[in-house]
Design an enzyme around this catalytic site. Structure first.
Site, PDB file in Angstrom:
ATOM      1  N   ARG A  53      36.303  50.192  39.999  1.00 34.78           N
ATOM      2  CA  ARG A  53      35.784  49.549  38.786  1.00 34.78           C
ATOM      3  C   ARG A  53      34.283  49.364  38.966  1.00 34.78           C
ATOM      4  O   ARG A  53      33.846  48.438  39.637  1.00 34.78           O
ATOM      5  CB  ARG A  53      36.470  48.189  38.581  1.00 34.78           C
ATOM      6  CG  ARG A  53      36.344  47.624  37.177  1.00 34.78           C
ATOM      7  CD  ARG A  53      36.722  46.160  37.143  1.00 34.78           C
ATOM      8  NE  ARG A  53      35.621  45.334  37.602  1.00 34.78           N
ATOM      9  CZ  ARG A  53      35.758  44.128  38.160  1.00 34.78           C
ATOM     10  NH1 ARG A  53      36.942  43.602  38.349  1.00 34.78           N
ATOM     11  NH2 ARG A  53      34.692  43.438  38.542  1.00 34.78           N
ATOM     12  N   HIS A  74      34.763  43.277  34.974  1.00 33.33           N
ATOM     13  CA  HIS A  74      36.194  43.293  34.658  1.00 33.33           C
ATOM     14  C   HIS A  74      36.384  43.343  33.143  1.00 33.33           C
ATOM     15  O   HIS A  74      37.058  44.214  32.611  1.00 33.33           O
ATOM     16  CB  HIS A  74      36.891  42.060  35.235  1.00 33.33           C
ATOM     17  CG  HIS A  74      38.261  41.846  34.673  1.00 33.33           C
ATOM     18  ND1 HIS A  74      39.308  42.686  34.957  1.00 33.33           N
ATOM     19  CD2 HIS A  74      38.735  40.926  33.805  1.00 33.33           C
ATOM     20  CE1 HIS A  74      40.387  42.273  34.291  1.00 33.33           C
ATOM     21  NE2 HIS A  74      40.055  41.216  33.580  1.00 33.33           N
ATOM     22  N   TYR A  80      31.461  37.322  42.923  1.00 34.97           N
ATOM     23  CA  TYR A  80      32.405  37.670  43.983  1.00 34.97           C
ATOM     24  C   TYR A  80      32.214  39.065  44.610  1.00 34.97           C
ATOM     25  O   TYR A  80      32.908  39.403  45.542  1.00 34.97           O
ATOM     26  CB  TYR A  80      33.845  37.563  43.449  1.00 34.97           C
ATOM     27  CG  TYR A  80      34.102  38.376  42.180  1.00 34.97           C
ATOM     28  CD1 TYR A  80      34.344  39.740  42.265  1.00 34.97           C
ATOM     29  CD2 TYR A  80      34.083  37.795  40.924  1.00 34.97           C
ATOM     30  CE1 TYR A  80      34.559  40.487  41.114  1.00 34.97           C
ATOM     31  CE2 TYR A  80      34.304  38.531  39.774  1.00 34.97           C
ATOM     32  CZ  TYR A  80      34.542  39.876  39.875  1.00 34.97           C
ATOM     33  OH  TYR A  80      34.751  40.620  38.746  1.00 34.97           O
TER      34      TYR A  80
HETATM   35  C1  LIG Z   1      50.434  38.409  33.512  1.00 36.04           C
HETATM   36  C2  LIG Z   1      48.965  38.287  33.487  1.00 36.04           C
HETATM   37  N1  LIG Z   1      48.345  37.466  34.332  1.00 36.04           N
HETATM   38  C3  LIG Z   1      47.008  37.338  34.302  1.00 36.04           C
HETATM   39  C4  LIG Z   1      46.265  38.050  33.414  1.00 36.04           C
HETATM   40  C5  LIG Z   1      44.756  37.912  33.387  1.00 36.04           C
HETATM   41  N2  LIG Z   1      44.184  39.163  33.894  1.00 36.04           N
HETATM   42  C6  LIG Z   1      43.802  40.135  33.044  1.00 36.04           C
HETATM   43  S1  LIG Z   1      43.404  41.516  33.851  1.00 36.04           S
HETATM   44  C7  LIG Z   1      43.677  40.825  35.355  1.00 36.04           C
HETATM   45  C8  LIG Z   1      43.484  41.631  36.587  1.00 36.04           C
HETATM   46  C9  LIG Z   1      44.236  42.903  36.514  1.00 36.04           C
HETATM   47  O1  LIG Z   1      43.994  43.641  37.645  1.00 36.04           O
HETATM   48  P1  LIG Z   1      44.566  45.100  37.784  1.00 36.04           P
HETATM   49  O2  LIG Z   1      46.030  45.114  37.559  1.00 36.04           O
HETATM   50  O3  LIG Z   1      44.081  45.632  39.078  1.00 36.04           O
HETATM   51  O4  LIG Z   1      43.921  45.901  36.565  1.00 36.04           O
HETATM   52  P2  LIG Z   1      42.372  46.128  36.264  1.00 36.04           P
HETATM   53  O5  LIG Z   1      41.900  44.935  35.515  1.00 36.04           O
HETATM   54  O6  LIG Z   1      41.675  46.296  37.553  1.00 36.04           O
HETATM   55  O7  LIG Z   1      42.334  47.339  35.417  1.00 36.04           O
HETATM   56  C10 LIG Z   1      44.115  39.518  35.211  1.00 36.04           C
HETATM   57  C11 LIG Z   1      44.427  38.611  36.323  1.00 36.04           C
HETATM   58  C12 LIG Z   1      46.954  38.897  32.529  1.00 36.04           C
HETATM   59  N3  LIG Z   1      46.305  39.630  31.611  1.00 36.04           N
HETATM   60  N4  LIG Z   1      48.289  39.010  32.576  1.00 36.04           N
END
Ligand SMILES: Cc1ncc(C[n+]2csc(CCOP(=O)(O)OP(=O)(O)O)c2C)c(N)n1
Ligand SMILES: [Mg+2]
Lengths: 321, 366
Positions: free
Chosen positions: B260, B264, B273
């Protein structure tokens, strides 16, 4: 000091952690990042990674391990990043957190405070604007609180951290930084289970909580009305006495919340008034809430979330009846 | 630490790693897929540029207050374009929330995406033939749908395969494991792409799981797996293609190692971080840069072609934004899509709202 709700909660958590070394915080992005709303900002630096835990991304795991920690003598404060994601941990909360005390006849108690931001009005993506209080209150066994001011947020959090029960602590996103208020630096308690009369009056009673409190206050001020405004602060257990006392005084009731109308907290309050004070009423009760459907995408939320005009109209209706 | 040294081995697994084109644009002939020609690589290259241009556009709209919170794909183009390009016409995709590049390859009219990012459900009402499910915001919750959707393809006697996307963080959710397990038991025609971009908001991959790779999680579900260079569009293409061909025998898990490169979401501040120096390392591994080098070395690409392509994309994107901005919200529509019919309670609420112009007056509004 004049502080907003984020700072008030941060201060309460810090004081709670100093007071009780068994208080630990766990959740997604709460440590290094300080939480997506910065409520836990700086706490990892102050208390270390042992007590402020950045967990893997799994809400059932967060809630479930918190329950285990509580059984093991800790006082965990698990966070769901948004209320919509807390549903992934719902089973742990309703199947276990709500029932451990009764199933063990209080030989096992679960001191824990489950924190999550709730409600909308801030143009966020799907699942970031839920008002889930009814789900948790309906069950029994879970205390549900929702402050609307920095002062109450801090006092309720301190109180929750000193209790021996699972407390669902709902933090309205929209109110996090909406305004500042004078809040003592030291620890103090706001009682759980007690509503607050934020404005005394005799013309009508408006029962509300969360994001609708400032809206209701504004409308009442603009209308120059002698309204009594009750901020529930605790949703479960409901402060029935405070509501009935006010209703007996005014004879007119509006109930306002952001959650959708059907089967909501307003329905519960309205039913209790009907059961215990119907002959005190001079007009039918009017409820204000969102339409009976899921929270829409941000483009539509202004048509969905009840606003000042809707509250104002409800008041007129009750006053004219 | 070694434990149980004396016991008999009953299982051992191995995760293989695939890279076809390295950071400098050099292709490994032994691993080069035999069903791909340079025209296809050029097409994937163009789509990566397209995805990056789309990304930049939404970001700029967001900054101007014309789009809602947005999760950019910057740096993850190869994982998305490579996997989507391997899909056949009738295959279906199940995205998380960052897979804008997949939508682009699958041919969603761009204006729908812009309507979505303006904050309207109507952005999800794109033509059925695009063959995908809407963005799933709750992490990993889309994964069981993917397994069920794959089951339904087989049930209907179709040979369509479902390609599902999940982040590295998403592999920690129960739904991820449950979906893999169901798909394994059912031998469902499912390809799971783990878009491992090293971060789940502020949590680095190493704190997400003690597992050495994410791919190996497939072993527990009895599913074959592979790890690929997620910034190598040809490697991702090749792995996905093989998995799709193999889907008649069951699912596959592909872990794509990408990064990434940006925030985010537009609500995030990574300086809290993540050291900027980390991002610098990954700039050299940019998925677009290496294919550009590959194509240039073969005399198939130059500045002029690049400029022409970027211009074309910019025009298409601007036209789509314009179309999307012509979209007019209609709050009555909210009431009509809650059920297959409008119940009386909802109809009354709608009538009330209409009578009061949805309380959009002086005192109301936002
Ligand atoms: C069930 C849930 N918990 C928390 C969130 C908040 N949140 C959105 S994206 C994210 C991180 C996701 O990480 P990853 O699966 O690695 O996907 P990326 O964002 O890196 O594409 C979080 C904690 C959410 N959308 N859904
Ligand atoms: Mg990630």
């Amino acid at each position: 000091m004049q502080i907003n709700m984020v700072t008030a909660l941060n201060s309460a958590l810090e004081l709670g952690m100093r007071e009780n070394e068994n208080v630990v915080l766990l959740g997604e992005d709460i440590g290094r990042d300080g939480g997506v709303f910065r409520v836990t900002d700086g706490l990892m630096d102050k208390f270390g990674e042992k007590r402020v835990i950045d967990t893997p991304l799994a809400e059932s795991g967060i809630m479930g391990t918190a329950i285990g920690m509580a059984i093991g003598g800790l006082h965990p404060v698990p966070e769901a990043q948004f209320a919509g994601f807390m549903f992934l941990g719902f089973s742990q909360l309703v199947n276990h957190a709500a029932r451990y005390r009764s199933r063990s006849r209080s030989t096992i108690q679960l001191p824990m405070v489950v924190r999550t931001p709730v409600s909308g009005g801030v143009r966020t993506l799907e699942h970031h604007s839920e008002s889930p209080e009814t789900y948790y209150a309906h069950m029994g066994g879970l205390i549900v609180v929702e402050p609307s001011t920095p002062y109450d947020a801090k006092g309720l959090m301190i109180k929750a951290l000193r209790m021996n029960d699972p407390v669902i602590f709902l933090e309205p996103t929209k109110l996090y930084r909406l305004f500042k208020q004078e809040v003592p630096d030291e620890a103090y308690e706001v009682p759980i289970g007690k509503a607050s009369v934020v404005r005394e009056g005799s013309a009508l009673t408006i029962v509300t909580y969360g994001t609708m409190v400032p809206v209701v206050k504004d409308v009442v001020a603009k209308k120059n009305l002698d309204a009594e405004i009750i901020d529930l602060r605790t949703i479960n257990p409901l402060d029935e006495d405070a509501i009935l006392a006010s209703v007996k005084k005014t004879g007119r009731v509006v109930i306002a919340h952001e959650a959708s109308l059907s089967f909501g907290v307003g329905a519960e309050i309205s039913a209790r008034i009907a059961e215990k004070a119907i002959f005190e009423l001079d007009a039918p009760i009017v409820r204000v809430g969102s339409p009976s459907m899921p929270y829409p995408f941000p483009g539509y939320e202004k048509f969905y979330v009840p606003n000042a005009l809707k509250v104002s109209q409800a008041i007129d209706k009750v006053m004219e009846a | 630490m070694q434990v149980f040294i004396l016991e008999t081995s009953v299982f051992s697994g191995e995760v293989k790693y695939l890279q076809v084109i390295d950071e400098n644009g050099n292709a490994d002939p032994a691993r080069f897929p035999n069903d791909i020609d340079d025209a296809k690589i050029a097409e994937m290259y163009k789509n990566m540029l397209y995805a990056r241009a789309f990304d930049a556009k939404v970001l700029s709209l967001q900054r101007q207050g014309r789009a809602v919170t947005y999760a950019p794909l910057l740096g993850e183009e190869a994982t998305q374009i490579g996997s989507a390009s391997a899909m056949r016409k009738d295959d279906l995709f199940v995205p998380a929330f960052r897979q804008h590049g997949v939508y682009i390859v699958r041919g969603i009219p761009l204006e729908y995406m812009f309507i979505y990012w303006r904050g309207y459900e109507e952005g999800n009402a794109y033509p059925k033939n695009v063959g995908g499910t809407p963005i799933a915001v709750p992490v990993a919750t889309q994964m069981p749908h993917a397994a069920g959707l794959a089951f339904a393809q087989r049930y209907a006697g179709k040979d369509a395969v479902v390609v599902a996307y999940v982040g590295d963080g998403g592999t920690s959710e129960g739904d991820f494991y449950e979906a893999m397990n169901f798909a394994g038991v059912w031998r469902a025609p499912l390809v799971i792409i783990i878009e491992n971009n090293e971060w789940a908001i502020s949590v680095p991959r190493k704190n997400q799981t003690a597992s050495q790779t994410l791919a190996q999680k497939a072993f527990a579900a009895g599913i074959p797996c592979v790890q690929v260079d997620g910034n190598d569009v040809v490697a991702v293409y090749k792995a996905t293609k093989e998995a799709i061909e193999n889907a008649k025998y069951g699912p596959t898990v592909i872990e794509c190692m990408t990064y990434r490169m940006g925030i985010h979401t537009t609500a995030d501040d990574p300086t809290k971080y993540r050291p900027d120096a980390d991002v610098e390392i990954w700039k050299a591994r940019d998925p677009i840069l290496r294919i550009r080098k590959y194509l240039e070395a073969k005399g198939l690409w130059n500045d002029e072609l690049d400029k022409k392509t970027l211009d074309e994309h910019a025009k298409a994107i601007d036209a789509a934004v314009e179309k999307a901005e012509q979209f007019k919200e209609d709050p009555t529509v909210m009431f009509k899509h809650v059920y297959s019919f409008v119940p009386q309670v909802l109809q009354n609420e709608l009538d009330d709202a209409l009578k009061n112009n949805f309380w959009q007056g002086e005192e109301g509004g936002e």
